[in-house]
Design a protein around this motif. Sequence first.
Motif, PDB file in Angstrom:
ATOM      1  N   ASP A  90      42.576  57.260  50.213  1.00 54.99           N
ATOM      2  CA  ASP A  90      41.716  58.378  51.210  1.00 54.99           C
ATOM      3  C   ASP A  90      40.400  58.507  50.991  1.00 54.99           C
ATOM      4  OD1 ASP A  90      44.226  58.324  52.988  1.00 54.99           O
ATOM      5  OD2 ASP A  90      45.350  60.363  51.478  1.00 54.99           O
ATOM      6  N   MET A  91      40.357  58.418  49.601  1.00 50.47           N
ATOM      7  CA  MET A  91      38.921  58.026  49.752  1.00 50.47           C
ATOM      8  C   MET A  91      38.016  57.607  49.708  1.00 50.47           C
ATOM      9  SD  MET A  91      39.475  60.925  46.108  1.00 50.47           S
ATOM     10  CE  MET A  91      37.681  60.369  45.414  1.00 50.47           C
ATOM     11  N   GLY A  92      38.288  56.095  49.645  1.00 53.43           N
ATOM     12  CA  GLY A  92      37.762  54.639  50.296  1.00 53.43           C
ATOM     13  C   GLY A  92      37.711  54.604  49.027  1.00 53.43           C
ATOM     14  N   LEU A  93      38.692  54.659  48.214  1.00 48.66           N
ATOM     15  CA  LEU A  93      38.272  53.746  46.428  1.00 48.66           C
ATOM     16  C   LEU A  93      40.016  52.485  46.673  1.00 48.66           C
ATOM     17  CD1 LEU A  93      36.702  56.653  44.545  1.00 48.66           C
ATOM     18  CD2 LEU A  93      36.157  55.144  45.927  1.00 48.66           C
ATOM     19  N   CYS A  94      39.155  51.663  46.521  1.00 42.06           N
ATOM     20  CA  CYS A  94      40.833  50.679  46.757  1.00 42.06           C
ATOM     21  C   CYS A  94      40.387  49.076  45.173  1.00 42.06           C
ATOM     22  CB  CYS A  94      40.341  49.697  47.765  1.00 42.06           C
ATOM     23  SG  CYS A  94      39.416  49.201  48.914  1.00 42.06           S
ATOM     24  N   SER A  95      41.086  48.480  45.116  1.00 40.39           N
ATOM     25  CA  SER A  95      41.046  48.157  43.595  1.00 40.39           C
ATOM     26  C   SER A  95      40.333  46.692  44.178  1.00 40.39           C
ATOM     27  CB  SER A  95      42.466  47.827  43.049  1.00 40.39           C
ATOM     28  OG  SER A  95      43.222  47.347  43.806  1.00 40.39           O
ATOM     29  N   LYS A  96      39.550  46.484  43.619  1.00 41.01           N
ATOM     30  CA  LYS A  96      38.946  44.335  43.673  1.00 41.01           C
ATOM     31  C   LYS A  96      39.367  44.139  42.533  1.00 41.01           C
ATOM     32  CE  LYS A  96      36.162  47.220  47.110  1.00 41.01           C
ATOM     33  NZ  LYS A  96      35.592  47.929  46.809  1.00 41.01           N
ATOM     34  N   ARG A  97      39.098  42.635  42.645  1.00 39.16           N
ATOM     35  CA  ARG A  97      39.576  41.788  42.067  1.00 39.16           C
ATOM     36  C   ARG A  97      37.798  41.246  42.149  1.00 39.16           C
ATOM     37  NH1 ARG A  97      43.667  39.684  39.405  1.00 39.16           N
ATOM     38  NH2 ARG A  97      45.847  39.732  40.518  1.00 39.16           N
ATOM     39  N   PRO A  98      37.565  41.358  40.566  1.00 39.88           N
ATOM     40  CA  PRO A  98      35.623  40.794  40.569  1.00 39.88           C
ATOM     41  C   PRO A  98      35.945  39.159  41.043  1.00 39.88           C
ATOM     42  CG  PRO A  98      37.112  41.301  38.147  1.00 39.88           C
ATOM     43  CD  PRO A  98      38.026  41.508  38.748  1.00 39.88           C
ATOM     44  N   THR A  99      34.927  39.280  41.692  1.00 39.89           N
ATOM     45  CA  THR A  99      34.628  37.404  42.442  1.00 39.89           C
ATOM     46  C   THR A  99      34.210  36.674  41.081  1.00 39.89           C
ATOM     47  OG1 THR A  99      33.603  38.613  44.682  1.00 39.89           O
ATOM     48  CG2 THR A  99      33.073  36.299  43.896  1.00 39.89           C
ATOM     49  N   ARG A 100      35.047  35.664  41.078  1.00 32.87           N
ATOM     50  CA  ARG A 100      34.830  34.058  40.342  1.00 32.87           C
ATOM     51  C   ARG A 100      33.269  33.320  40.699  1.00 32.87           C
ATOM     52  NH1 ARG A 100      38.721  34.001  35.605  1.00 32.87           N
ATOM     53  NH2 ARG A 100      36.374  32.354  35.272  1.00 32.87           N
ATOM     54  N   VAL A 101      32.415  33.248  40.138  1.00 40.58           N
ATOM     55  CA  VAL A 101      31.102  32.420  39.863  1.00 40.58           C
ATOM     56  C   VAL A 101      31.261  31.229  38.983  1.00 40.58           C
ATOM     57  CG1 VAL A 101      30.280  33.940  41.806  1.00 40.58           C
ATOM     58  CG2 VAL A 101      29.366  34.677  39.849  1.00 40.58           C
ATOM     59  N   PRO A 102      30.694  30.988  39.485  1.00 40.48           N
ATOM     60  CA  PRO A 102      29.926  29.756  38.432  1.00 40.48           C
ATOM     61  C   PRO A 102      28.990  29.872  37.414  1.00 40.48           C
ATOM     62  CG  PRO A 102      30.041  28.554  40.162  1.00 40.48           C
ATOM     63  CD  PRO A 102      30.449  29.639  40.633  1.00 40.48           C
ATOM     64  N   LEU A 103      28.584  30.431  36.715  1.00 40.83           N
ATOM     65  CA  LEU A 103      27.595  30.520  36.098  1.00 40.83           C
ATOM     66  C   LEU A 103      26.456  29.662  35.613  1.00 40.83           C
ATOM     67  CD1 LEU A 103      29.362  32.161  32.172  1.00 40.83           C
ATOM     68  CD2 LEU A 103      28.811  33.277  34.402  1.00 40.83           C
ATOM     69  N   LEU A 104      25.456  30.052  35.744  1.00 39.03           N
ATOM     70  CA  LEU A 104      24.352  29.129  35.942  1.00 39.03           C
ATOM     71  C   LEU A 104      23.977  28.579  33.683  1.00 39.03           C
ATOM     72  CD1 LEU A 104      21.174  30.865  37.338  1.00 39.03           C
ATOM     73  CD2 LEU A 104      22.327  29.308  38.306  1.00 39.03           C
ATOM     74  N   THR A 105      24.140  27.408  34.102  1.00 40.86           N
ATOM     75  CA  THR A 105      23.177  26.566  32.744  1.00 40.86           C
ATOM     76  C   THR A 105      22.289  26.577  32.750  1.00 40.86           C
ATOM     77  OG1 THR A 105      23.306  24.847  34.093  1.00 40.86           O
ATOM     78  CG2 THR A 105      25.774  25.186  33.791  1.00 40.86           C
ATOM     79  N   LYS A 106      21.730  26.033  32.008  1.00 45.34           N
ATOM     80  CA  LYS A 106      21.004  26.103  30.837  1.00 45.34           C
ATOM     81  C   LYS A 106      20.268  25.100  32.205  1.00 45.34           C
ATOM     82  CE  LYS A 106      18.197  25.749  26.572  1.00 45.34           C
ATOM     83  NZ  LYS A 106      17.937  25.349  25.023  1.00 45.34           N
ATOM     84  N   CYS A 107      20.528  24.214  32.203  1.00 51.58           N
ATOM     85  CA  CYS A 107      19.739  22.822  32.863  1.00 51.58           C
ATOM     86  C   CYS A 107      19.457  23.531  34.547  1.00 51.58           C
ATOM     87  CB  CYS A 107      20.463  21.655  33.507  1.00 51.58           C
ATOM     88  SG  CYS A 107      20.065  21.168  34.208  1.00 51.58           S
ATOM     89  N   HIS A 108      20.363  24.688  34.809  1.00 53.89           N
ATOM     90  CA  HIS A 108      20.640  25.121  36.212  1.00 53.89           C
ATOM     91  C   HIS A 108      18.861  25.803  35.903  1.00 53.89           C
ATOM     92  CE1 HIS A 108      24.668  25.199  37.007  1.00 53.89           C
ATOM     93  NE2 HIS A 108      23.999  23.306  37.923  1.00 53.89           N
ATOM     94  N   ARG A 109      18.834  27.136  35.025  1.00 57.65           N
ATOM     95  CA  ARG A 109      17.753  27.675  34.965  1.00 57.65           C
ATOM     96  C   ARG A 109      16.287  26.764  34.692  1.00 57.65           C
ATOM     97  NH1 ARG A 109      21.525  31.110  31.474  1.00 57.65           N
ATOM     98  NH2 ARG A 109      20.959  29.707  29.829  1.00 57.65           N
ATOM     99  N   GLN A 110      16.806  26.256  34.155  1.00 49.91           N
ATOM    100  CA  GLN A 110      15.119  25.025  34.025  1.00 49.91           C
ATOM    101  C   GLN A 110      14.702  24.760  35.277  1.00 49.91           C
ATOM    102  OE1 GLN A 110      16.030  22.211  30.960  1.00 49.91           O
ATOM    103  NE2 GLN A 110      15.492  23.579  29.295  1.00 49.91           N
ATOM    104  N   LEU A 111      15.972  24.291  36.682  1.00 47.84           N
ATOM    105  CA  LEU A 111      15.523  23.453  37.435  1.00 47.84           C
ATOM    106  C   LEU A 111      14.597  24.517  38.411  1.00 47.84           C
ATOM    107  CD1 LEU A 111      18.222  21.068  37.685  1.00 47.84           C
ATOM    108  CD2 LEU A 111      16.113  20.094  36.832  1.00 47.84           C
ATOM    109  N   ARG A 112      15.512  25.780  37.945  1.00 46.32           N
ATOM    110  CA  ARG A 112      15.178  26.823  39.147  1.00 46.32           C
ATOM    111  C   ARG A 112      13.738  27.347  38.535  1.00 46.32           C
ATOM    112  NH1 ARG A 112      19.159  31.476  39.903  1.00 46.32           N
ATOM    113  NH2 ARG A 112      18.967  32.065  41.833  1.00 46.32           N
ATOM    114  N   LEU A 113      13.507  27.720  37.457  1.00 45.76           N
ATOM    115  CA  LEU A 113      12.027  27.921  37.008  1.00 45.76           C
ATOM    116  C   LEU A 113      11.167  27.300  37.396  1.00 45.76           C
ATOM    117  CD1 LEU A 113      10.784  29.726  35.255  1.00 45.76           C
ATOM    118  CD2 LEU A 113      11.048  28.410  33.404  1.00 45.76           C
TER     119      LEU A 113
END
Length: 133
Positions: A90-113
């Motif tokens: 009733d208060m609008g608080l419902c359970s949600k599963r956390p979204t699974r997303v792939p983590l950034l690898t070291k290579c990804h971070r270097q390419l973004r930078l």
Amino acid sequence: MTRRLGTSITETARLVACSRSAVVTQNGCDTSSRRQDVDRPRVIKEKGRRRLSRLVKQNGRQTVAQLTAQYNAGPRASVSEHTVQRTLLDMGLCSKRPTRVPLLTKCHRQLRLQWAREQQDWTMDEWKSCLVG
């Protein structure tokens, strides 16, 4: 007129070929004006809802059973898990599963930078041509 003669709402709706709600509304008994809270009073009042909201904000990963145990540890009346669950919904608080997303690898971070450093000195015209093209 048929309602005044004692015909039921269902019979009148069948005779006039319209819905039952249309007959009730035409009869002057608009159902939208009826009181909604005719059930038994709520176990968790407004103060309890605020308390429950505080418990959820303290740790949003608790289960309904854990929240119920914490709520019942207080001075108020004991409530069931079902009541706590219904109140949370009733208060609008419902359970949600956390979204699974792939983590950034070291290579990804270097390419973004590297990409960000290449675009660091771009002018607005370069950005506009990049967006359009």
